[in-house]
Design a protein around this motif. Structure first.
Motif, PDB file in Angstrom:
ATOM      1  N   TYR A 410      21.851  37.491  40.882  1.00 12.73           N
ATOM      2  CA  TYR A 410      20.444  37.076  40.819  1.00 12.73           C
ATOM      3  C   TYR A 410      19.711  37.671  42.009  1.00 12.73           C
ATOM      4  N   THR A 411      18.690  38.444  41.748  1.00 13.78           N
ATOM      5  CA  THR A 411      17.978  39.161  42.815  1.00 13.78           C
ATOM      6  C   THR A 411      16.615  38.551  43.127  1.00 13.78           C
ATOM      7  N   GLY A 412      16.210  37.537  42.396  1.00 13.70           N
ATOM      8  CA  GLY A 412      14.930  36.897  42.667  1.00 13.70           C
ATOM      9  C   GLY A 412      15.028  35.908  43.819  1.00 13.70           C
ATOM     10  N   ASP A 413      13.952  35.152  44.061  1.00 13.41           N
ATOM     11  CA  ASP A 413      13.986  34.138  45.119  1.00 13.41           C
ATOM     12  C   ASP A 413      14.339  32.778  44.514  1.00 13.41           C
ATOM     13  N   ASP A 414      14.444  31.753  45.355  1.00 20.32           N
ATOM     14  CA  ASP A 414      14.926  30.459  44.862  1.00 20.32           C
ATOM     15  C   ASP A 414      13.916  29.725  43.988  1.00 20.32           C
ATOM     16  N   ASN A 415      12.624  30.006  44.156  1.00 23.66           N
ATOM     17  CA  ASN A 415      11.628  29.397  43.281  1.00 23.66           C
ATOM     18  C   ASN A 415      11.733  29.985  41.884  1.00 23.66           C
ATOM     19  N   GLU A 416      11.888  31.301  41.813  1.00 27.67           N
ATOM     20  CA  GLU A 416      12.080  31.951  40.516  1.00 27.67           C
ATOM     21  C   GLU A 416      13.373  31.453  39.857  1.00 27.67           C
ATOM     22  N   PHE A 417      14.396  31.276  40.675  1.00 26.33           N
ATOM     23  CA  PHE A 417      15.675  30.777  40.175  1.00 26.33           C
ATOM     24  C   PHE A 417      15.510  29.394  39.553  1.00 26.33           C
ATOM     25  N   PHE A 418      14.773  28.513  40.227  1.00 29.63           N
ATOM     26  CA  PHE A 418      14.542  27.160  39.723  1.00 29.63           C
ATOM     27  C   PHE A 418      13.939  27.195  38.325  1.00 29.63           C
ATOM     28  N   HIS A 419      12.877  27.978  38.166  1.00 31.89           N
ATOM     29  CA  HIS A 419      12.176  28.017  36.881  1.00 31.89           C
ATOM     30  C   HIS A 419      12.986  28.741  35.811  1.00 31.89           C
ATOM     31  N   ASP A 420      13.628  29.836  36.177  1.00 33.25           N
ATOM     32  CA  ASP A 420      14.457  30.563  35.205  1.00 33.25           C
ATOM     33  C   ASP A 420      15.619  29.707  34.719  1.00 33.25           C
ATOM     34  N   LEU A 421      16.211  28.950  35.664  1.00 34.38           N
ATOM     35  CA  LEU A 421      17.368  28.127  35.328  1.00 34.38           C
ATOM     36  C   LEU A 421      16.986  27.030  34.337  1.00 34.38           C
ATOM     37  N   ILE A 422      15.867  26.362  34.572  1.00 35.47           N
ATOM     38  CA  ILE A 422      15.416  25.324  33.642  1.00 35.47           C
ATOM     39  C   ILE A 422      15.133  25.929  32.266  1.00 35.47           C
ATOM     40  N   LYS A 423      14.436  27.052  32.273  1.00 33.95           N
ATOM     41  CA  LYS A 423      14.018  27.679  31.017  1.00 33.95           C
ATOM     42  C   LYS A 423      15.197  28.161  30.182  1.00 33.95           C
ATOM     43  N   LYS A 424      16.196  28.743  30.850  1.00 43.11           N
ATOM     44  CA  LYS A 424      17.280  29.406  30.119  1.00 43.11           C
ATOM     45  C   LYS A 424      18.571  28.592  30.016  1.00 43.11           C
ATOM     46  N   SER A 425      18.737  27.584  30.893  1.00 38.52           N
ATOM     47  CA  SER A 425      19.973  26.789  30.830  1.00 38.52           C
ATOM     48  C   SER A 425      19.720  25.297  30.628  1.00 38.52           C
ATOM     49  N   GLY A 426      18.502  24.853  30.939  1.00 38.45           N
ATOM     50  CA  GLY A 426      18.183  23.437  30.795  1.00 38.45           C
ATOM     51  C   GLY A 426      18.626  22.570  31.960  1.00 38.45           C
ATOM     52  N   TYR A 427      19.038  23.196  33.074  1.00 35.92           N
ATOM     53  CA  TYR A 427      19.468  22.448  34.259  1.00 35.92           C
ATOM     54  C   TYR A 427      18.488  22.686  35.413  1.00 35.92           C
ATOM     55  N   ALA A 428      18.347  21.661  36.270  1.00 30.61           N
ATOM     56  CA  ALA A 428      17.426  21.746  37.408  1.00 30.61           C
ATOM     57  C   ALA A 428      18.164  21.446  38.706  1.00 30.61           C
ATOM     58  N   VAL A 429      17.966  22.301  39.712  1.00 36.82           N
ATOM     59  CA  VAL A 429      18.540  22.118  41.041  1.00 36.82           C
ATOM     60  C   VAL A 429      17.400  22.003  42.049  1.00 36.82           C
ATOM     61  N   LEU A 430      17.719  21.790  43.308  1.00 32.23           N
ATOM     62  CA  LEU A 430      16.697  21.706  44.341  1.00 32.23           C
ATOM     63  C   LEU A 430      16.770  22.963  45.210  1.00 32.23           C
ATOM     64  N   PRO A 431      15.762  23.831  45.162  1.00 35.22           N
ATOM     65  CA  PRO A 431      15.796  25.094  45.907  1.00 35.22           C
ATOM     66  C   PRO A 431      15.804  24.891  47.422  1.00 35.22           C
TER      67      PRO A 431
END
Length: 473
Positions: A410-431
């Motif tokens: 993953y080459t993006g930042d942690d905010n992008e990771f948060f949103h991508d993760l919810i959208k594509k996996s349905g899980y949410a973490v705390l950046p």
């Protein structure tokens, strides 16, 4: 923007604690249907309650009502008893020194450690110069990062009374500040330094050789007359339980400029909802603190204080490995159960023994500790074996784990990771950016908790994150 988002601004335009609130609001926004991986409440289907209010009501009747402004009258003897037990536990050869420290210490309580810290941070800039020689206009309060950034929010809401500065601890030092870093960042305007150990989100602590770093920091702050405020909320969650937390007052013979903050929210099951906490240390802030808390809170919750009182009493006796005796029960005779209610200590002790409440407390704490330790172990083993995660920080402590994503996946930042993760996996973490970890491409740290769900479900979530990273790359 989803229905329940708190803010309409971009994440980069929000202060760190506002970011935490924003991510939290999105995580629990039902329109996103996300499964939270960071959720600081204990799962009632997994963890037993340490004590229940129903049990307390069976051994003693009480009158909910007004109390002393900061709870010090009702809770003071129990705070001193717990801190003395702790000091004697880590430093049994210095019982006389420990007793003197505890007897002379200032103290106060509040609605959780957050409220206690708010009172302390508001008190220090208001101390007169004859009490606090470093006092100046807009004094600086140094906050160590990464850390729980509600303290920044508190300073930001003080109307310019004080200014924050940041000390960025490094991964090489497990995100704990060193003496060299402290000495380099201090200026003539520095009034206080806040250090959390064990750290949140890193769950690292001063132990072994690096205790000397902490000792140097204590000596330096006392020499320079700078308040050192230590948040020890995770101190009783070192695994195995035989490990000893480094008590800050075991490193000095003086109370001067050192303040410890503690509360049961993170380790005592279901106590976060009672909002309990206290400070213990340099008495010069006590009057200012009491006035601030009395003006902002008026009085603490009777129910919360009663629950906290029993937890402190049981916690001290559990640490000392001794039974509850009549002198212990008399520590509760402070108006805690109602200003007009006399306490029959002998009857209360008899009721306590009949219900075996202390024994139940010990068994429940044992169950919770074993579950937390085992869950942490399994999660860490999973992360260590995964090629999708390149680093983590947790020194077998607590119930949170800070994990770094392998930048190969993953080459993006942690905010992008948060949103991508919810959208594509349905899980949410705390950046990590909510704790002050720099937000930049390829530097994704995130926090998860280990008490909100079963270990199997948490591992299922981590596997889903792995799957997301696999397909993302």
């Amino acid at each position: 923007m989803p229905t329940h988002a708190y803010y309409s601004k971009n994440i980069e335009d929000l202060e760190m604690y506002q970011r935490l609130i924003q991510y939290w609001s999105l995580t629990f926004d039902k329109s996103l249907n996300a499964i939270p991986m960071d959720h600081m409440n204990f799962d009632a289907n997994i963890y037993p309650p340490a004590i229940t209010l129903t049990e307390i009501e069976k051994i003693i009747k009480f009158e909910p009502g007004y109390a002393s402004p900061d709870g010090v009258v009702e809770l003071g003897p129990l705070i001193r008893n717990l801190e003395l037990t702790r000091l004697n536990h880590v430093n049994p050869k210095n019982k006389q020194k420990n007793k003197k420290i505890v007897q002379q210490a200032g103290l106060g309580a509040g609605h959780g450690c957050t409220n206690v810290m708010h009172g302390i941070l508001n008190s220090i800039p208001k101390l007169p110069k004859n009490i606090f020689p470093r006092q100046c206009d807009q004094p600086e309060i140094i906050l160590t990062l990464p850390n729980y950034t509600v303290y920044l929010a508190q300073i930001s809401n003080m109307g310019g009374l004080a200014r924050p500065r940041f000390l960025r601890a490094t991964r090489e030092n497990n995100f704990l500040p060193t003496f060299k870093q402290v000495k380099q960042i201090v200026t003539k305007k520095t009034a206080a330094i806040v250090i959390t150990y064990p750290n949140n989100p890193a769950q690292s602590t001063y132990e072994g050789k690096n205790v000397e770093e902490l000792k140097k920091i204590v000596r330096y702050c006392q020499q320079e007359r700078i308040f050192l405020i230590v948040d020890n909320i995770y101190q009783d969650e070192l695994y195995p339980q035989s490990r000893k937390h480094v008590e800050i007052f075991s490193l000095t013979d003086k109370l001067d400029y050192v303040i410890k903050v503690f509360g049961p929210s993170k380790d005592t099951t279901f106590f976060s909802g009672y909002r309990c906490g206290y400070w213990f240390g340099d008495p010069r802030i006590q009057n200012t603190y009491q006035y601030y808390i009395s003006a902002s809170e008026n009085t603490l919750s009777t129910v919360s204080m009663i629950m906290f009182a029993w937890d402190m009493l049981f916690r001290a006796k559990r640490l000392a490995k001794k039974p509850i005796t009549l002198p212990d029960i008399k520590l509760l005779d402070t108006g805690l159960f109602g200003w007009g209610r006399p306490l029959n200590a002998q009857k209360l002790l008899s009721n306590l023994k009949k219900m075996q409440l202390f024994e139940k407390y010990n068994k429940r704490i044992d169950v919770a500790d074993i579950k937390m330790e085992e869950t942490n172990k399994r999660i860490i083993e999973f992360v260590e074996k995964s090629k999708y995660f390149s680093d983590y920080v947790n020194q077998k402590i607590g119930n949170i784990i800070l994990i770094k994503v392998n930048p190969q996946y993953y080459t993006g930042d942690d905010n992008e990771f948060f949103h991508d993760l919810i959208k594509k996996s349905g899980y949410a973490v705390l950046p990590g950016n909510v704790f002050g970890i720099p937000q930049r491409k390829g530097n994704v740290w995130f926090r998860i908790t280990s008490i909100h769900d079963s270990c199997d479900n948490i591992l299922k979530g981590l596997k889903a994150i792995e799957n997301f990273l696999k397909h993302n790359s």
